[in-house]
Design an enzyme around this catalytic site. Structure first.
Site, PDB file in Angstrom:
ATOM      1  N   GLU A   1      25.213 -56.562  -7.821  1.00 34.09           N
ATOM      2  CA  GLU A   1      25.712 -56.952  -6.503  1.00 34.09           C
ATOM      3  C   GLU A   1      26.331 -55.770  -5.774  1.00 34.09           C
ATOM      4  OE1 GLU A   1      27.999 -60.773  -6.031  1.00 34.09           O
ATOM      5  OE2 GLU A   1      29.600 -59.370  -5.524  1.00 34.09           O
TER       6      GLU A   1
ATOM      7  N   LYS B   1      30.900 -74.176  -7.813  1.00 31.99           N
ATOM      8  CA  LYS B   1      32.088 -73.437  -7.349  1.00 31.99           C
ATOM      9  C   LYS B   1      33.180 -74.438  -6.990  1.00 31.99           C
ATOM     10  CE  LYS B   1      33.034 -69.836  -3.878  1.00 31.99           C
ATOM     11  NZ  LYS B   1      32.406 -69.104  -2.732  1.00 31.99           N
TER      12      LYS B   1
ATOM     13  N   GLU C   1      25.083 -72.616  -6.386  1.00 30.42           N
ATOM     14  CA  GLU C   1      26.251 -72.243  -7.201  1.00 30.42           C
ATOM     15  C   GLU C   1      27.206 -73.410  -7.440  1.00 30.42           C
ATOM     16  OE1 GLU C   1      29.514 -69.217  -5.924  1.00 30.42           O
ATOM     17  OE2 GLU C   1      28.183 -68.190  -7.333  1.00 30.42           O
TER      18      GLU C   1
ATOM     19  N   LYS D   1      28.247 -66.075 -13.302  1.00 27.85           N
ATOM     20  CA  LYS D   1      28.880 -65.365 -12.178  1.00 27.85           C
ATOM     21  C   LYS D   1      30.297 -65.018 -12.631  1.00 27.85           C
ATOM     22  CE  LYS D   1      27.488 -64.622  -7.744  1.00 27.85           C
ATOM     23  NZ  LYS D   1      28.614 -64.357  -6.917  1.00 27.85           N
TER      24      LYS D   1
ATOM     25  N   GLU E   1      23.655 -62.946  -0.661  1.00 28.78           N
ATOM     26  CA  GLU E   1      24.676 -63.835  -1.244  1.00 28.78           C
ATOM     27  C   GLU E   1      25.840 -64.045  -0.280  1.00 28.78           C
ATOM     28  OE1 GLU E   1      26.257 -62.246  -4.957  1.00 28.78           O
ATOM     29  OE2 GLU E   1      24.483 -60.993  -5.179  1.00 28.78           O
ATOM     30  N   SER E   2      26.403 -65.245  -0.272  1.00 28.35           N
ATOM     31  CA  SER E   2      27.669 -65.544   0.408  1.00 28.35           C
ATOM     32  C   SER E   2      27.538 -65.771   1.906  1.00 28.35           C
ATOM     33  CB  SER E   2      28.716 -64.437   0.196  1.00 28.35           C
ATOM     34  OG  SER E   2      28.958 -64.220  -1.170  1.00 28.35           O
TER      35      SER E   2
ATOM     36  N   ASN F   1      25.988 -58.776  -1.169  1.00 29.78           N
ATOM     37  CA  ASN F   1      27.045 -59.756  -0.913  1.00 29.78           C
ATOM     38  C   ASN F   1      27.530 -59.598   0.517  1.00 29.78           C
ATOM     39  OD1 ASN F   1      29.089 -61.621  -1.000  1.00 29.78           O
ATOM     40  ND2 ASN F   1      29.799 -60.996  -3.040  1.00 29.78           N
TER      41      ASN F   1
HETATM   42  O1  LIG Z   1      34.050 -66.784  -2.605  1.00 24.49           O
HETATM   43  C1  LIG Z   1      35.090 -66.079  -2.531  1.00 24.49           C
HETATM   44  O2  LIG Z   1      36.071 -66.382  -1.841  1.00 24.49           O
HETATM   45  C2  LIG Z   1      35.182 -64.804  -3.326  1.00 24.49           C
HETATM   46  C3  LIG Z   1      36.316 -63.995  -3.178  1.00 24.49           C
HETATM   47  C4  LIG Z   1      36.410 -62.822  -3.935  1.00 24.49           C
HETATM   48  C5  LIG Z   1      35.405 -62.459  -4.826  1.00 24.49           C
HETATM   49  C6  LIG Z   1      34.269 -63.266  -4.978  1.00 24.49           C
HETATM   50  C7  LIG Z   1      34.169 -64.442  -4.233  1.00 24.49           C
HETATM   51  N1  LIG Z   1      33.086 -65.302  -4.345  1.00 24.49           N
HETATM   52  C8  LIG Z   1      32.129 -65.214  -5.403  1.00 24.49           C
HETATM   53  C9  LIG Z   1      30.795 -65.225  -4.788  1.00 24.49           C
HETATM   54  O3  LIG Z   1      30.099 -64.254  -4.886  1.00 24.49           O
HETATM   55  C10 LIG Z   1      30.410 -66.479  -4.045  1.00 24.49           C
HETATM   56  O4  LIG Z   1      30.910 -67.604  -4.721  1.00 24.49           O
HETATM   57  C11 LIG Z   1      28.895 -66.666  -3.917  1.00 24.49           C
HETATM   58  O5  LIG Z   1      28.310 -65.503  -3.384  1.00 24.49           O
HETATM   59  C12 LIG Z   1      28.602 -67.859  -2.980  1.00 24.49           C
HETATM   60  O6  LIG Z   1      29.247 -67.609  -1.746  1.00 24.49           O
HETATM   61  P1  LIG Z   1      29.425 -68.853  -0.703  1.00 24.49           P
HETATM   62  O7  LIG Z   1      28.044 -69.451  -0.481  1.00 24.49           O
HETATM   63  O8  LIG Z   1      29.993 -68.224   0.548  1.00 24.49           O
HETATM   64  O9  LIG Z   1      30.356 -69.843  -1.346  1.00 24.49           O
END
Ligand SMILES: O=C(O)c1ccccc1NCC(=O)[C@H](O)[C@H](O)COP(=O)(O)O
Length: 261
Positions: free
Chosen positions: A165, A56, A54, A116, A216-217, A186
């Protein structure tokens, strides 16, 4: 008002303004509108280790992550790393993204690209297609079953893949539709920002086999991927772990090479 409600309220205003400025017919005349799309679902199904990397810049939970890279550098770096897909956050206010990011990423790589975004209107799906995306995200937490049905069917009519999601079983129940290609769990609670990989472990058995399943995340280690693979996850969406380094592409390359060992 919790952050998710605030994001959706802002998104409604933002989309209504753009709709008043740029009619849908103008979007449909974009040069990219009729291009053949790549399939993110197919890319994940055919990959042994489906990393969706991603772009970001920042987020509500971590504020500034990295604003030093160009989108083009990141897109090329992730493609060179062997990622199966590219996720581009296009929300400006909370993530520092834009539709321009999408069109630049499209010009700079041949990966399937996911827009996204907090989608609440078909206009945003048309925007995604017009700016080069191959897939869109629908977040079950902010949509009714009827909206999920309508938006996913509309996206399929434009030839886009649909990533739905979820964060809990109730959200899954309203999302099992033939117009959904990928179901993403997520690990982040979008209201509290707490992250737990247990979410993916708990929900995996509830997701029917016909869907491509991704986590994810909060994925920041090889061990996390190795732990979740036996639960049937074909893809892993990772942003911060790559973007917080001084070279996102190199970080993704090292991660993917380590997974191949
Ligand atoms: O990433 C956040 O803080 C967030 C907060 C509120 C809504 C969505 C958010 N993130 C979007 C995503 O879904 C993430 O960017 C994506 O899943 C990647 O997650 P990560 O690897 O933890 O950066």
């Amino acid at each position: 008002m919790n952050i998710l409600l605030r994001i959706v309220a802002d998104k409604r205003q933002e989309v209504d303004l753009r709709k008043s400025l740029i009619p849908v017919s103008q979007l449909e005349r974009s040069v990219l509108f009729n291009r053949n799309t790549l399939s993110l679902a197919l890319s994940l199904r055919s990959s042994a280790i489906g990393i969706i990397a991603e772009h970001k810049r920042r987020s509500p939970s971590k504020n500034i992550i990295n604003q030093n890279f160009t989108v083009c550098e990141v897109a090329k770096g992730y493609e060179n790393a062997g990622a199966s897909g590219l996720s581009v956050l296009t929300d400006a206010k909370y993530f520092g993204g834009s539709l321009d990011d999408l069109i630049v990423a499209r010009a700079c790589c041949n990966l399937p690209i996911l827009r996204k975004e907090f989608i609440i209107d078909t206009y945003q799906i048309t925007e995604a297609k017009a700016h080069g995306a191959d897939a869109i995200l629908l977040i079950a937490a902010i949509l009714t079953p009827k909206e999920i049905q309508h938006f996913s069917t509309f996206a399929k009519q434009l030839g886009l893949d649909v990533l739905l999601e979820i964060h809990n079983a109730q959200e899954l129940d309203k999302s099992l539709l033939p117009s959904i290609d990928i179901i993403g769990v997520n690990n982040r609670d979008l209201n509290t920002f707490t992250v737990s990989l247990e979410t993916s472990k708990t929900l995996s058995s509830l997701i029917p086999e016909e869907f491509v399943k991704i986590s994810e995340s909060g994925i920041s280690s090889i061990d996390a991927v190795k732990t979740l693979q036996p639960f049937g996850y074909k893809g892993f969406l990772i942003g911060e772990h790559f973007m917080k380094t001084d070279n996102a592409g190199q970080s993704a390359k090292a991660f993917i090479n380590q997974l191949k060992k």
